[in-house]
Each structure stands twice: as C-alpha cells, then as structure tokens.
Design a protein around this motif. Sequence first.
Motif, PDB file in Angstrom:
ATOM      1  N   GLU A  99       0.604  -1.191   0.204  1.00  0.00           N
ATOM      2  CA  GLU A  99       0.002  -0.029   0.137  1.00  0.00           C
ATOM      3  C   GLU A  99       1.201   1.425  -0.160  1.00  0.00           C
ATOM      4  O   GLU A  99       0.327   2.388  -0.545  1.00  0.00           O
ATOM      5  CB  GLU A  99      -1.157   0.052   0.842  1.00  0.00           C
ATOM      6  N   GLN A 100       2.168   1.330   0.664  1.00  0.00           N
ATOM      7  CA  GLN A 100       3.004   2.162   0.744  1.00  0.00           C
ATOM      8  C   GLN A 100       3.086   2.287  -0.680  1.00  0.00           C
ATOM      9  O   GLN A 100       3.283   3.772  -1.181  1.00  0.00           O
ATOM     10  CB  GLN A 100       4.654   2.442   1.445  1.00  0.00           C
ATOM     11  N   PHE A 101       3.341   1.419  -1.762  1.00  0.00           N
ATOM     12  CA  PHE A 101       3.758   1.993  -2.710  1.00  0.00           C
ATOM     13  C   PHE A 101       3.103   2.365  -4.088  1.00  0.00           C
ATOM     14  O   PHE A 101       2.963   3.767  -4.291  1.00  0.00           O
ATOM     15  CB  PHE A 101       4.920   0.529  -3.497  1.00  0.00           C
ATOM     16  N   LEU A 102       0.994   1.606  -3.776  1.00  0.00           N
ATOM     17  CA  LEU A 102       0.441   2.696  -4.316  1.00  0.00           C
ATOM     18  C   LEU A 102       0.410   4.263  -4.053  1.00  0.00           C
ATOM     19  O   LEU A 102       0.319   5.310  -4.749  1.00  0.00           O
ATOM     20  CB  LEU A 102      -0.513   1.398  -3.971  1.00  0.00           C
ATOM     21  N   LYS A 103       0.018   4.151  -2.715  1.00  0.00           N
ATOM     22  CA  LYS A 103       0.385   5.438  -2.195  1.00  0.00           C
ATOM     23  C   LYS A 103       1.129   6.757  -3.051  1.00  0.00           C
ATOM     24  O   LYS A 103       0.398   7.398  -3.397  1.00  0.00           O
ATOM     25  CB  LYS A 103       0.403   5.839  -0.655  1.00  0.00           C
ATOM     26  N   VAL A 104       2.061   6.173  -2.595  1.00  0.00           N
ATOM     27  CA  VAL A 104       3.041   6.884  -3.518  1.00  0.00           C
ATOM     28  C   VAL A 104       2.617   7.444  -4.688  1.00  0.00           C
ATOM     29  O   VAL A 104       2.865   8.410  -5.617  1.00  0.00           O
ATOM     30  CB  VAL A 104       4.865   6.285  -3.359  1.00  0.00           C
ATOM     31  N   ALA A 105       2.642   6.574  -6.223  1.00  0.00           N
ATOM     32  CA  ALA A 105       2.120   6.345  -7.187  1.00  0.00           C
ATOM     33  C   ALA A 105       1.214   7.279  -7.198  1.00  0.00           C
ATOM     34  O   ALA A 105       1.253   8.303  -8.107  1.00  0.00           O
ATOM     35  CB  ALA A 105       2.149   5.207  -7.879  1.00  0.00           C
ATOM     36  N   LEU A 106       0.113   6.873  -6.726  1.00  0.00           N
ATOM     37  CA  LEU A 106      -1.215   8.119  -6.494  1.00  0.00           C
ATOM     38  C   LEU A 106      -0.579   9.265  -6.689  1.00  0.00           C
ATOM     39  O   LEU A 106      -1.119   9.787  -7.082  1.00  0.00           O
ATOM     40  CB  LEU A 106      -2.398   7.101  -5.534  1.00  0.00           C
ATOM     41  N   ARG A 107      -0.213   9.325  -5.209  1.00  0.00           N
ATOM     42  CA  ARG A 107      -0.548  11.009  -5.059  1.00  0.00           C
ATOM     43  C   ARG A 107       0.262  11.679  -6.204  1.00  0.00           C
ATOM     44  O   ARG A 107       0.373  12.944  -6.599  1.00  0.00           O
ATOM     45  CB  ARG A 107       0.736  10.778  -3.964  1.00  0.00           C
ATOM     46  N   VAL A 108       2.007  10.817  -6.879  1.00  0.00           N
ATOM     47  CA  VAL A 108       2.796  11.491  -7.591  1.00  0.00           C
ATOM     48  C   VAL A 108       2.553  11.942  -9.163  1.00  0.00           C
ATOM     49  O   VAL A 108       3.274  12.577  -9.693  1.00  0.00           O
ATOM     50  CB  VAL A 108       4.281  10.892  -7.061  1.00  0.00           C
ATOM     51  N   LYS A 109       1.669  10.390  -9.344  1.00  0.00           N
ATOM     52  CA  LYS A 109       0.987  10.611 -11.370  1.00  0.00           C
ATOM     53  C   LYS A 109      -0.256  10.803 -10.969  1.00  0.00           C
ATOM     54  O   LYS A 109      -0.106  11.968 -12.210  1.00  0.00           O
ATOM     55  CB  LYS A 109       1.105   9.246 -11.355  1.00  0.00           C
TER      56      LYS A 109
END
Length: 383
Positions: free
Chosen positions: A250-260
Amino acid sequence: MIRAIHYATGGAIEIRLKGGVITAIEAVPEGGADAPEELPIAAPGLVDLQINGYQGRDFNQLPLSAASVSECIRLLWAQGVTACYPTVITNDADAIEQAVAAIADACDSDPLMNGCIAGIHLEGPFISPEDGARGAHDRRHVRPPDWELFSRWQRASGGRIKIVTLSPDWPESREFIRRCAASGVIASIGHTSATSEQIREAVEAGARMSTHLGNGAHLMLPRHPNYLWEQLADDRLWCCLIADGFHLPEQFLKVALRVKGHKALLVSDAVALAGMEPGGYETPVGGRVVLTPEGRLYLAGNPLMLAGSASMLTAGVAHLTNGGLAEWPEAWNMASVRPAALMGLPSAFGLTPGAPADLVLLRRSLDGRAEIEQTFKSGVRVY
C-alpha cells in the motif's frame, strides 16, 4: 432509458441511448424515482490495458483460435470490461505472429468484438534478460528491439498492436521508441534494468507509459538513483499499477497515486487462471504455477516470484477504496476513463451526452467490490 445512480455524484439519473451513444443524461427529481437503494449504480465501462486471458482462455496458448479470443472477451463483459488490449507476451517470433493474427481474426469476424478489442498489447520480447526484471518471461526468447520483426507482427495483427512494453537498456531501444511514437504505438517501459539516463532518453524518444510499475523488477535496487524513482518522477509517463493486494504494498500504491495524479491507471494483468479454482496449474508461458485460495499466483519453483494476476479490475478498485487510498469514483476512473484517455478512445468522455454508450450497471457489495448486473457496449446490452 436507464434509471440509475450516477457513480460519481450519487444522484438519481435517467440515461437515454440511441445509435450506440448516450443522447441525454437527466437528473431525476426527488420523489420521481425508485428509492435510491433500489437503483443500480451506472458507471463507465472498464478499460483494461493489460490482460493475458481469463477463465481458462489464454491469449498466449497456441494454437489460438478466433473463437477462443471471442469467448474470452464475452466472459470479460460479466466483469464490466467494455474495451481491452489482449496481451501477448515474450515468445518466439512465429508464436507471437500466430497469436496476434488470431486476435485480428476475432476482430474481423464480428464488429462488436472489433470494438471491444481496442488494440493489442505486446509485452516483450524486447525486455531485460536479467533475472527479476524479466519476471516470468522466458529468457530464451528475450531479444533486442527489432523494427523489421515488429513490423511483421504488426502486419499480421492488421495494425492492431497499440502498446509495446520494452526495456530501454538495449542500444536499439531509442530508435525503436521513436518509430513507435511516429506510428501511433505507445512505447511503455517495463521489465527493465535501465539506468536513470536510459529511462530519460526513452521518454525523450517518445515513451509514454510505465508497465505495471513496481513489478517485473529486481528484488534489490540501489537506494537512488534507480529506474523506479526515475519513472515515478517523470511527469510525462502514465503509470500502470496492479492493485490486487499482492503485487504492490500500500505504501508504493499511495506514493504512485500521489505523484502521478490523473496519470495513475489500474490494469489487471490477469492471466487465464483468473476466475479458476485454487490449485497447481501448468501454463504455456511460465510453466508450473500455484494459485492460492486468497488469489495469489506464483511460480511453483519460486514462491516469491509472482506469475501474473488472478484478479480483475473490480478487485483493484475495491483494494484502493478499502485501503483508503482513493475514493471509489476516483478508483473507478483509474480503470475506465483514464486508460481510455491515454489511448485516445472516445469512451474517455465517460457518462456524458455524445459519448459511446459503453457503461455498466452494478451494485457494491459489503466488501466494497462491484457486482456487475449489466454491461452495455455501444448501446448493446452484452451482459
């Protein structure tokens, strides 16, 4: 006329269809409709940019027939998918040619099928040969980008190859990507061992997408720089994510959603075992695999190595929503109108007058999943 709850606004609406398009969407005055809880939710049809098969039908299993391809697409209607890109992965040259030709035959045999198959995604064989980055792809068939060979496959497909996943670390990659961009094919970075500089060069040459970012990657990477950071940081790249609960934390998903932001997309990467019973299976690409009762699919000889996904897009939407990573309408958009926008499909306009009548009626279960009740493609109820 369809009466439903709008997936984004929550209001009761009436949708009118004619000639394959949405002609009008009108709000239903309060008291002028059934009780909201009795109405289904209306949402845009799902668009899957990466799908290898479903319920025993495999786009990489030869001999592949047009009938088998069509059967798979029809099964996907029950999952709310109104457009998809059947994915043919790394194999020998003749096998890839046979697979894309069979998909083209399915399109030529039925106009409705031709509309549902929006293109073909060629994942490989121009990927990294390195363990980890290569994933479950067969190393014997990995090779550097070859435009003449690709053109042969494109002819066999009737010009339907719209996405090519490749690794930019090959010396031939930059010119190949330029040719893809010039011909309207999206070059997507994936299964790569490229340096940050090579990633940047690929984007400058015209690469537009990252294939299942965070997967098809080495188990160990330098802290920085590395190809994950580079792709996340480049605002020009759209980012595809497998949000099945197994492929990415979930940490990776959260970062990817925020930056993309609006360039974050969901894909299923579903293989033929999706929708099948748990157990051990022998697959044409990847060999012996195991599907757990929880839905995790891995190589039998290496439990740490995933062998694709056994979950559909609706599961990804539910995972993001249940984890508090995105609101439900936003997560649904990541699997419908956003991928359509990247690919230039008219369904990118979603539920608006003048848009294609590619939509679904659904209800949300207690676990947050969408239970599809009806699916419409170009105004035709296909499920």
